[in-house]
Structures are given as structure tokens and as C-alpha cells.
Design a protein around this motif. Structure first.
Motif, PDB file in Angstrom:
ATOM      1  N   GLU A   1      10.830  -8.016   8.608  1.00 28.42           N
ATOM      2  CA  GLU A   1      11.133  -6.891   9.472  1.00 28.42           C
ATOM      3  C   GLU A   1      11.771  -5.822   8.605  1.00 28.42           C
ATOM      4  N   HIS A   2      11.219  -4.612   8.668  1.00 26.17           N
ATOM      5  CA  HIS A   2      11.685  -3.524   7.825  1.00 26.17           C
ATOM      6  C   HIS A   2      12.524  -2.564   8.661  1.00 26.17           C
ATOM      7  N   ILE A   3      13.654  -2.156   8.102  1.00 24.30           N
ATOM      8  CA  ILE A   3      14.620  -1.330   8.824  1.00 24.30           C
ATOM      9  C   ILE A   3      14.762  -0.013   8.071  1.00 24.30           C
ATOM     10  N   GLY A   4      14.567   1.091   8.793  1.00 25.06           N
ATOM     11  CA  GLY A   4      14.653   2.368   8.098  1.00 25.06           C
ATOM     12  C   GLY A   4      14.816   3.522   9.061  1.00 25.06           C
ATOM     13  N   CYS A   5      14.624   4.712   8.533  1.00 25.78           N
ATOM     14  CA  CYS A   5      14.822   5.936   9.296  1.00 25.78           C
ATOM     15  C   CYS A   5      13.466   6.552   9.647  1.00 25.78           C
ATOM     16  N   ALA A   6      13.249   6.761  10.940  1.00 17.08           N
ATOM     17  CA  ALA A   6      11.987   7.339  11.378  1.00 17.08           C
ATOM     18  C   ALA A   6      11.903   8.829  11.045  1.00 17.08           C
TER      19      ALA A   6
END
Ligand SMILES: [Zn+2]
Ligand SMILES: [Zn+2]
Length: 147
Positions: free
Chosen positions: A72-77
Motif C-alpha cells: 500500500e503506497h501512501i502519498g500526496c494526491a
């Protein structure tokens, strides 16, 4: 103590609870070159509960055939900076993208992996442990203990 970091636009910020800057390794695999748009990525494995992410972080998964180990990748849209990922192979851990730390300039990688795919112009000092591909956890721990 905590170390702060965040995405390029500032919409996603985080604090890492840690006594010192996290142990960091550089991965030169082709996927990391693509993710980063650069020669390698700096990663640190940290307990997931020590990483407090605030702001509008998005979480995404790649199609099942795109990753050997579902992550699962977590970042800024808003600015497309990836902050961290989790990986089904290492439950309870998050893999922090160390270049997003405010103090990333103080980090020196303890090891380099996937040197078989490294950009040919990269030269490393001979004391830094390197691995041609992904090392076993045991081999990795042994190499960095020798620091
Ligand atoms: Zn952002
Ligand atoms: Zn990689």
C-alpha cells in the motif's frame, strides 16, 4: 524525539517518533528508479505506529500483477510525492521514503541494494555494504552491524 517531513507541496506532513534519524538504505532497482524519476530511492524501515501522517494523504495499491509483494503506497494526491509504503512481507512496518524528511541532508545510507541495476556512473566508497539484489534480512543485518 521526532523527525518531521512531508511532501513537495506541504499538504501531507508527518512526524516520525525515533531516537535518531532512521537507518537508511538506497535501492537502485529499476522500480525505484521509475518511482523516483532518479537513480535510486532512499528507504528506511520504521515501525508503522511511529509514523504519524497528517493532511490529505492518499493510499493506493498497484494492480495485482505489478508487484510481487502487494504494497500500500501512501502519498500526496496534490503533488504526487510518495511518502511511504507498507508491504505484506513486513507487517507492522512502514517503508519511509527518506528524501521526504526535512533533515534528509543529514542521512547517509548504511547499505546499497540492487547494485546490479545501478546507474553506471554511480561509484560508492568501498566501505559501504552493497548487494547485487535484495539481501536476506540476515545478510542485511549482518552487513549494517559491521558499520
Ligand atoms: Zn503534496
Ligand atoms: Zn528498489
Amino acid at each position: 524525539m521526532t523527525f518531521a517531513g512531508g511532501c513537495r507541496c506541504g499538504a501531507v506532513r508527518y512526524e516520525l517518533d525515533s531516537e535518531e534519524l532512521p537507518l537508511t538504505y538506497a535501492c537502485h532497482c529499476l522500480d525505484c528508479q521509475t518511482w523516483s524519476g532518479s537513480g535510486f530511492l532512499l528507504h528506511a524501515m520504521v515501525p508503522e505506529d511511529t509514523l504519524k501522517i497528517s493532511g490529505e494523504a492518499v493510499r493506493l495499491r498497484l494492480p495485482a500483477d505489478a508487484e510481487a509483494m502487494p504494497s500500500e503506497h501512501i502519498g500526496c494526491a496534490a503533488c504526487l510525492t510518495r511518502i511511504a509504503n507498507t508491504n505484506s512481507a513486513i507487517p507492522g512496518m512502514a517503508v519511509l521514503k527518506v528524501g521526504t524528511l526535512d533533515r534528509s541532508n543529514e542521512v547517509t545510507p548504511a547499505a546499497h541494494i540492487w547494485m546490479s541495476r545501478a546507474q553506471p556512473w554511480i561509484t560508492l566508497d568501498e566501505n559501504t555494504p552493497i548487494f547485487e539484489e535484495t539481501p536476506s534480512p540476515e545478510a542485511f543485518a549482518e552487513a549494517i552491524a559491521g558499520e
